[in-house]
Design an enzyme around this catalytic site. Sequence first.
Site, mmCIF file in Angstrom:
data_model
loop_
_atom_site.group_PDB
_atom_site.id
_atom_site.type_symbol
_atom_site.label_atom_id
_atom_site.label_comp_id
_atom_site.label_asym_id
_atom_site.label_seq_id
_atom_site.Cartn_x
_atom_site.Cartn_y
_atom_site.Cartn_z
ATOM 1 N N SER A 184 0.854 -1.186 0.000
ATOM 2 C CA SER A 184 0.000 0.000 0.000
ATOM 3 C C SER A 184 0.891 1.237 0.000
ATOM 4 C CB SER A 184 -0.966 -0.029 1.186
ATOM 5 O OG SER A 184 -1.905 1.022 1.091
ATOM 6 N N THR A 185 0.762 2.112 0.993
ATOM 7 C CA THR A 185 1.512 3.363 1.021
ATOM 8 C C THR A 185 3.011 3.111 0.920
ATOM 9 O OG1 THR A 185 -0.194 4.260 2.476
ATOM 10 C CG2 THR A 185 1.851 5.513 2.274
ATOM 11 N N MET A 304 -0.117 1.306 5.188
ATOM 12 C CA MET A 304 -0.903 1.691 6.354
ATOM 13 C C MET A 304 -1.990 0.658 6.614
ATOM 14 S SD MET A 304 -1.338 4.229 8.570
ATOM 15 C CE MET A 304 -0.660 5.710 7.796
#
Length: 371
Positions: A184-185, A304
């Site tokens: 993800s991030t 996150m």
Amino acid sequence: MSMPTSSAAPVKVLVVDDSVLMQKLMTQIIDSAPGFKVIGVAGSAEEGWDAIQELRPDVVTLDLELPGRHGLKLLARVLKQDPLPVLIVSAFGGPGADNTIQALELGAIDFIEKPDGMTHTLEGFMKHLVAALQRASASRKMIAAARQMAQMAQMAQGAAPVRPAPPKEPARASKTSLIAIGASTGGVPAVQSVMRDLAHLRLPVVVVQHMPPGYTAKFAARLAAATGLDVREAADGDRLRTGMAVVAPGGPRHLEIEERRGELVCVLKEGPLVSGHSPSVDVMFHSVARSLGAHAVGILLTGMGRDGADGLLAMRKAGAETLIQSGETCVVNGMPKAAFELGAADRVVPLNQIGAAVGQLIGERPSLRSA
């Protein structure tokens, strides 16, 4: 994750956008968010650079479509000087999507889409902007180490991959049919780094990287250029083969992997958010655990939240090898940390060593069950 609080010094934000309307809108949204304060605005790359030197913001929001299309140049210049969290605020999809992917490869922390009055509403923009700023703020302590790893990976792009010596007793030799990756991030450069290091194995790879529609096809194309693999946005019914990788399309459908008559097949299914996301890493990992058992490797990278933790545990219980990115090399150590706390990880590995670790696990000898 420690969020900014009203009692602490506010996170200082610089807004770089050539639209006065967007400057005012973003200033209003950010100043109304607890723990954040706009300390300046800039309308060009030159103004942005000067403001960063003078104001020393904690986070920068950056529109890539600055006059002269100098947004990417400013980003590269800023990140070369200082590991500063930069949040890209972009127009939706289309031609701008490739620039956004390039910005994430360079080391931008995240991106959100500007409101277009139709699909992307002002209300949604407000919510996503505040959430992205919180992710950027949470990443500040980890971002220096992660960016150093990304720079090392970029420097090594032109070099031939270094293959580790085969282990004396490869743990999963002759078993591995698939490598499954979730991120993800901060995941765009991380996924690219790992896949570049895995490319010589020629094993099928499936990737779930949290992205909205309009970006995942561009991401797949960039991965193909970087790795030499046949990388594409997954379509329902795609059959995975040696040297092929798929990226889950952004949007309302989840990507699952099924085994049908000895072949690995991509299946796209509509459904509610799982672990807060669609596509969800958890859904993909669970499907790999069901279909392949011990014949897979699962890798959970920076991000996150906790998407992927439960699915990685399912893979481990099914006999697969499971790896997570080490916290000090993550932009945000949320998803890997959640997996570690569940006991889902066989190994915790720095980003630049994941490819070598997987190669050792499978003995450098790809072996498809369907072969």
